[in-house]
Design a protein around this motif. Structure first.
Motif, short mmCIF file in Angstrom:
data_model
loop_
_atom_site.label_atom_id
_atom_site.label_comp_id
_atom_site.label_asym_id
_atom_site.label_seq_id
_atom_site.Cartn_x
_atom_site.Cartn_y
_atom_site.Cartn_z
N HIS A 1 -0.41 -0.71 -10.59
CA HIS A 1 0.76 -0.94 -9.90
C HIS A 1 0.69 0.14 -8.76
O HIS A 1 0.84 1.44 -9.16
CB HIS A 1 2.05 -0.64 -10.56
N VAL A 2 0.64 -0.24 -7.58
CA VAL A 2 0.72 0.89 -6.15
C VAL A 2 2.03 1.16 -5.93
O VAL A 2 2.79 -0.13 -5.53
CB VAL A 2 -0.12 0.43 -5.23
N PHE A 3 2.70 2.28 -5.86
CA PHE A 3 3.80 2.65 -5.31
C PHE A 3 3.74 3.53 -4.17
O PHE A 3 2.90 4.22 -4.11
CB PHE A 3 4.60 3.30 -6.64
N VAL A 4 4.73 2.83 -3.18
CA VAL A 4 4.90 3.85 -1.92
C VAL A 4 6.46 4.04 -1.75
O VAL A 4 7.07 3.22 -2.18
CB VAL A 4 4.18 3.24 -0.86
N PRO A 5 6.69 5.12 -0.98
CA PRO A 5 8.13 5.37 -0.60
C PRO A 5 8.67 4.30 0.03
O PRO A 5 8.07 3.58 0.92
CB PRO A 5 8.24 6.51 0.20
N VAL A 6 10.01 3.77 -0.27
CA VAL A 6 10.61 2.76 0.30
C VAL A 6 10.77 3.21 1.95
O VAL A 6 11.10 4.38 2.26
CB VAL A 6 12.03 2.60 -0.18
N GLY A 7 10.61 2.34 2.71
CA GLY A 7 10.67 2.46 4.20
C GLY A 7 9.30 2.77 4.82
O GLY A 7 9.50 2.72 6.20
N VAL A 8 8.23 2.80 4.48
CA VAL A 8 6.97 2.93 5.15
C VAL A 8 6.40 1.77 5.50
O VAL A 8 5.41 1.66 5.88
CB VAL A 8 5.85 3.90 4.08
N GLY A 9 6.74 0.65 4.87
CA GLY A 9 6.46 -0.74 4.95
C GLY A 9 5.18 -1.24 4.03
O GLY A 9 5.01 -0.41 2.96
N GLN A 10 4.94 -2.20 4.19
CA GLN A 10 3.79 -3.03 2.86
C GLN A 10 2.60 -2.64 3.18
O GLN A 10 1.80 -2.65 2.26
CB GLN A 10 4.29 -4.47 2.98
N THR A 11 2.29 -2.06 4.43
CA THR A 11 0.75 -2.18 4.66
C THR A 11 0.12 -0.63 3.92
O THR A 11 -0.91 -1.19 3.36
CB THR A 11 0.58 -1.65 6.40
N PRO A 12 0.78 0.30 3.75
CA PRO A 12 0.15 1.13 3.00
C PRO A 12 -0.23 0.87 1.38
O PRO A 12 -1.00 1.17 0.92
CB PRO A 12 1.10 2.43 2.99
N ALA A 13 0.86 0.28 0.85
CA ALA A 13 0.59 -0.17 -0.58
C ALA A 13 -0.37 -1.22 -0.57
O ALA A 13 -1.18 -1.25 -1.56
CB ALA A 13 2.07 -0.77 -1.01
N GLY A 14 -0.41 -2.22 0.31
CA GLY A 14 -1.49 -3.10 0.16
C GLY A 14 -2.76 -2.59 0.58
O GLY A 14 -3.54 -3.16 -0.07
N ASP A 15 -2.72 -1.76 1.48
CA ASP A 15 -4.20 -1.13 1.46
C ASP A 15 -4.76 -0.57 0.37
O ASP A 15 -5.96 -0.50 0.02
CB ASP A 15 -4.14 -0.11 2.88
N LEU A 16 -3.87 0.24 -0.30
CA LEU A 16 -4.44 1.06 -1.39
C LEU A 16 -4.73 -0.01 -2.61
O LEU A 16 -5.78 0.18 -3.23
CB LEU A 16 -3.19 2.07 -1.82
N ALA A 17 -3.97 -0.85 -2.64
CA ALA A 17 -4.34 -1.95 -3.71
C ALA A 17 -5.50 -2.85 -3.23
O ALA A 17 -6.50 -2.92 -4.31
CB ALA A 17 -3.19 -2.91 -3.82
N ARG A 18 -5.80 -3.07 -2.22
CA ARG A 18 -7.21 -3.54 -1.63
C ARG A 18 -8.14 -2.74 -2.08
O ARG A 18 -9.39 -3.29 -2.46
CB ARG A 18 -7.14 -4.44 -0.28
N SER A 19 -8.05 -1.51 -1.89
CA SER A 19 -8.96 -0.38 -1.86
C SER A 19 -9.67 -0.29 -3.33
O SER A 19 -10.75 -0.40 -3.64
CB SER A 19 -8.57 0.74 -1.21
N LEU A 20 -8.51 -0.27 -4.38
CA LEU A 20 -8.78 -0.10 -5.55
C LEU A 20 -9.41 -1.35 -6.12
O LEU A 20 -10.36 -1.29 -6.60
CB LEU A 20 -7.53 0.17 -6.42
N GLY A 21 -9.04 -2.46 -5.67
CA GLY A 21 -9.61 -3.73 -6.16
C GLY A 21 -10.82 -3.97 -5.61
O GLY A 21 -11.90 -4.24 -6.32
N ALA A 22 -11.18 -3.48 -4.28
CA ALA A 22 -12.74 -3.50 -4.03
C ALA A 22 -13.53 -2.48 -4.59
O ALA A 22 -14.90 -2.90 -5.02
CB ALA A 22 -12.61 -3.22 -2.55
N ALA A 23 -12.87 -1.44 -5.21
CA ALA A 23 -13.85 -0.31 -6.02
C ALA A 23 -14.33 -1.08 -7.39
O ALA A 23 -15.16 -0.65 -7.86
CB ALA A 23 -12.98 0.93 -6.23
N LEU A 24 -13.45 -1.93 -7.87
CA LEU A 24 -13.52 -2.46 -9.30
C LEU A 24 -14.13 -3.71 -9.47
O LEU A 24 -14.52 -4.27 -10.62
CB LEU A 24 -12.30 -2.03 -10.08
N GLN A 25 -13.87 -4.56 -8.50
CA GLN A 25 -14.05 -5.97 -8.78
C GLN A 25 -15.67 -6.39 -8.80
O GLN A 25 -16.36 -5.72 -7.99
CB GLN A 25 -13.55 -6.81 -7.72
N ILE A 26 -16.05 -7.28 -9.63
CA ILE A 26 -17.12 -8.08 -9.82
C ILE A 26 -18.31 -6.72 -10.05
O ILE A 26 -18.88 -6.74 -9.12
CB ILE A 26 -17.52 -9.03 -8.80
#
Length: 127
Positions: free
Chosen positions: A71-96
């Motif tokens: 679960h990636v948490f970012v402060p409210v008001g910064v938009g969805q992009t920072p949380a999505g970028d972190l989630a994709r980065s962690l996913g890429a580091a661990l997948q397959i």
């Protein structure tokens, strides 16, 4: 009797070795979320296991299924992009990939879920 491997510990070690972009909170451990910076809460959940009856004792195969929930948490008001970028980065580091350690752990494909409010106080946004 063969030892049962510490799968959550092995997964945690692999995540901590591959990740430094934001602090990580782990279940049932003290953690103080940063005031205005992203952070993660990671859960490792078992989802059943099965074993083979073929082979000699100690050499049989055991397969355990489970999920790594980040679960990636970012402060409210910064938009969805920072949380999505972190989630994709962690996913890429661990997948397959096979995670290093005593047991063979093979990860699957990462799935980035939907975004929503991350707390009752309205301070965090979660992906």
């Amino acid at each position: 009797m063969p030892a049962i491997p510490d799968l959550p510990g092995q997964i945690r070690a692999a995540i901590e070795a591959a990740w430094s972009a934001a602090p990580i909170a782990w279940p049932n451990e003290p953690f103080e979320a940063p005031a205005d910076a992203p952070w993660l809460y990671i859960e490792i959940k078992g989802n059943g296991a099965s074993g083979s009856g073929v082979g000699s004792t100690g050499r049989r195969v055991v397969e355990a299924d489970g999920l790594i929930l980040a679960h990636v948490f970012v402060p409210v008001g910064v938009g969805q992009t920072p949380a999505g970028d972190l989630a994709r980065s962690l996913g890429a580091a661990l997948q397959i990939r096979a995670l290093p350690g005593a047991a063979t752990i093979q990860t699957g494909a990462a799935d980035i879920g939907s975004a929503e409010s991350g707390d009752d106080d309205g301070l965090w946004w979660r992906v």
